[in-house]
Design a protein around this motif. Structure first.
Motif, PDB file in Angstrom:
ATOM      1  N   VAL A 144       0.647  -1.129   0.178  1.00  0.00           N
ATOM      2  CA  VAL A 144      -0.022  -0.116  -0.056  1.00  0.00           C
ATOM      3  C   VAL A 144       0.916   1.291  -0.114  1.00  0.00           C
ATOM      4  O   VAL A 144       0.450   2.169  -0.765  1.00  0.00           O
ATOM      5  CB  VAL A 144      -1.316   0.000   1.289  1.00  0.00           C
ATOM      6  N   PRO A 145       1.896   1.318   0.807  1.00  0.00           N
ATOM      7  CA  PRO A 145       2.612   2.600   0.746  1.00  0.00           C
ATOM      8  C   PRO A 145       3.110   2.804  -0.547  1.00  0.00           C
ATOM      9  O   PRO A 145       3.335   3.901  -1.036  1.00  0.00           O
ATOM     10  CB  PRO A 145       3.647   2.370   1.944  1.00  0.00           C
ATOM     11  N   GLY A 146       4.029   1.732  -1.250  1.00  0.00           N
ATOM     12  CA  GLY A 146       4.202   2.220  -2.540  1.00  0.00           C
ATOM     13  C   GLY A 146       3.461   2.410  -3.656  1.00  0.00           C
ATOM     14  O   GLY A 146       3.666   3.290  -4.523  1.00  0.00           O
ATOM     15  N   PHE A 147       2.090   2.006  -3.367  1.00  0.00           N
ATOM     16  CA  PHE A 147       1.134   2.095  -4.205  1.00  0.00           C
ATOM     17  C   PHE A 147       0.635   3.797  -3.998  1.00  0.00           C
ATOM     18  O   PHE A 147       0.357   4.327  -4.926  1.00  0.00           O
ATOM     19  CB  PHE A 147      -0.050   1.384  -4.193  1.00  0.00           C
ATOM     20  N   LYS A 148       0.528   4.288  -2.918  1.00  0.00           N
ATOM     21  CA  LYS A 148       0.266   5.661  -2.632  1.00  0.00           C
ATOM     22  C   LYS A 148       1.307   6.430  -2.930  1.00  0.00           C
ATOM     23  O   LYS A 148       0.766   7.302  -3.817  1.00  0.00           O
ATOM     24  CB  LYS A 148      -0.042   5.750  -0.996  1.00  0.00           C
ATOM     25  N   SER A 149       2.320   6.027  -3.104  1.00  0.00           N
ATOM     26  CA  SER A 149       3.432   6.903  -3.738  1.00  0.00           C
ATOM     27  C   SER A 149       3.557   7.332  -5.068  1.00  0.00           C
ATOM     28  O   SER A 149       3.548   8.293  -5.686  1.00  0.00           O
ATOM     29  CB  SER A 149       5.035   6.279  -3.381  1.00  0.00           C
TER      30      SER A 149
END
Length: 370
Positions: free
Chosen positions: A29-34
């Motif tokens: 999720v954090p990578g996707f948000k970025s």
């Protein structure tokens, strides 16, 4: 998805079993948000570049009008400015912003395509869907006649109307060479590949949405978005931009050829006479125009029939899955809730409707507030 055969889907499909949310899957999720945030920034650059083009036009048009430039040279100047600000600057920003997820993949996106012949055979269906969306949008535009939104329809018609044959040749080269090369690398290459780890279908639809938005006018949005879905699926299925770049060039060459023929003086005179109900000479160029229009109508009819047939088989065709740890709704929620994406949507709405933001910056730079 319904464009390719079952064999292609089966051989290209990558699936994973449903599994509960874990620390490992949550780490996606954090990578996707970025990535979503970076894509939003990229699109803000797109609109900033378009505002810059508007400002440059407002500054240099008065000077160009005083010179003795031919229409072709003036068109070349406009094409050069467009190439720099509408393609090179935004794509450079995209490369910079998405270089991490794209690391090691640039060479792969131009690999030898799989199922090339079968994919190319689907061209009529894609053309039929896209042009049908375009025609429906044009009809919708009649409801907004004499409004700021309706002006976008008139504006795009003026943009695609070359003043002479030389200008038409320049526009034809833009449509059939530069646009397919740049836009496919940008939308089907950079954007889809950056998002594919989070789902092929999601990547295709986001790329198509952005492809429609970068055209920056309501008249082309639905046409471009529909074409973007089609080309996105072709790209994922064939695993190569070679196929979509050729298809894109074919799409654009059909309208580009029509613009080229229409720029012949005798054809232009014939069309104007037809509108006013007057008689006009039928020259070889006029005959060529009629034949080309007939071929377009035939291609459209065949494409619509083919697309309808594929829709009836839609349950047999699926977008290849990559992962499903994060639900589709959550992916869209994350994407649309990024601050940069929200700003992008505000800029898009303004560009499609009132264009108050570009007008403000033009007035600010030129000092003309009237």
């Amino acid at each position: 998805m319904f464009f390719m055969s079952e064999e292609i889907i089966e051989n290209n499909e990558q699936t994973v079993d449903q599994e509960p949310q874990t620390a490992e899957t949550q780490s996606l999720v954090p990578g996707f948000k970025s990535i979503c945030f970076r894509i939003g920034i990229m699109m803000i650059v797109v609109f900033a570049a378009r505002i810059a083009v508007n400002i440059i036009s407002a500054l240099i048009v008065p000077y160009l009008s005083e010179t003795e430039l031919t229409p072709t040279v003036a068109y070349l100047v406009d094409a050069a400015v467009s190439l720099v600000f509408l393609y090179i600057i935004p794509i450079t920003a995209a490369i910079f912003l998405l270089k991490r997820p794209m690391k090691g993949r640039v060479g792969q996106i131009y690999a030898k395509p799989r199922y090339f012949g079968r994919a190319m055979a689907m061209f009529p269906a894609g053309y039929g869907i896209a042009i049908t969306c375009n025609l429906l949008t044009q009809l919708l535009g009649l409801l907004f006649k004499d409004t700021a939104l309706g002006d976008s329809f008139t504006g795009i018609q003026q943009t695609l109307a070359a003043p002479d044959i030389g200008s038409a040749v320049v526009l034809f080269i833009q449509l059939t060479i530069f646009a397919p090369l740049f836009e496919e690398f940008w939308c089907r290459g950079l954007i889809i590949e950056s998002l594919r780890p989070y789902g092929n279908g999601f990547a295709i639809f986001v790329s198509a949405l952005l492809f429609g938005i970068i055209h920056a006018n309501f008249a082309q949005f639905f046409y471009a978005a529909a074409l973007g879905i089609f080309l996105g699926y072709i790209y994922v299925s064939t695993q190569s931009l070679v196929t979509t770049t050729i298809m894109h060039a074919m799409f654009n060459s059909i309208s580009g050829m029509l613009i080229l023929i229409s720029s012949v003086p005798s054809v232009n005179e014939y069309l104007l006479a037809s509108v006013s109900g007057e008689a006009a000479e039928v020259t070889p160029a006029v005959v060529l125009y009629m034949v080309w229009m007939g071929l377009i109508v035939l291609l459209l009819a065949v494409g619509v029939i083919m697309a309808i047939y594929k829709f009836t088989k839609i349950k047999k065709y699926r977008v290849p899955k990559v992962q499903n740890e994060v639900s589709t709704g959550r992916r869209w929620g994350i994407f649309l809730s990024r601050v940069s994406v929200i700003i992008m949507l505000i800029l898009a709405i303004d560009t499609f409707a009132t264009q108050e933001i570009p007008k403000f910056f033009i007035k600010l730079v030129t000092g003309n507030w009237n």
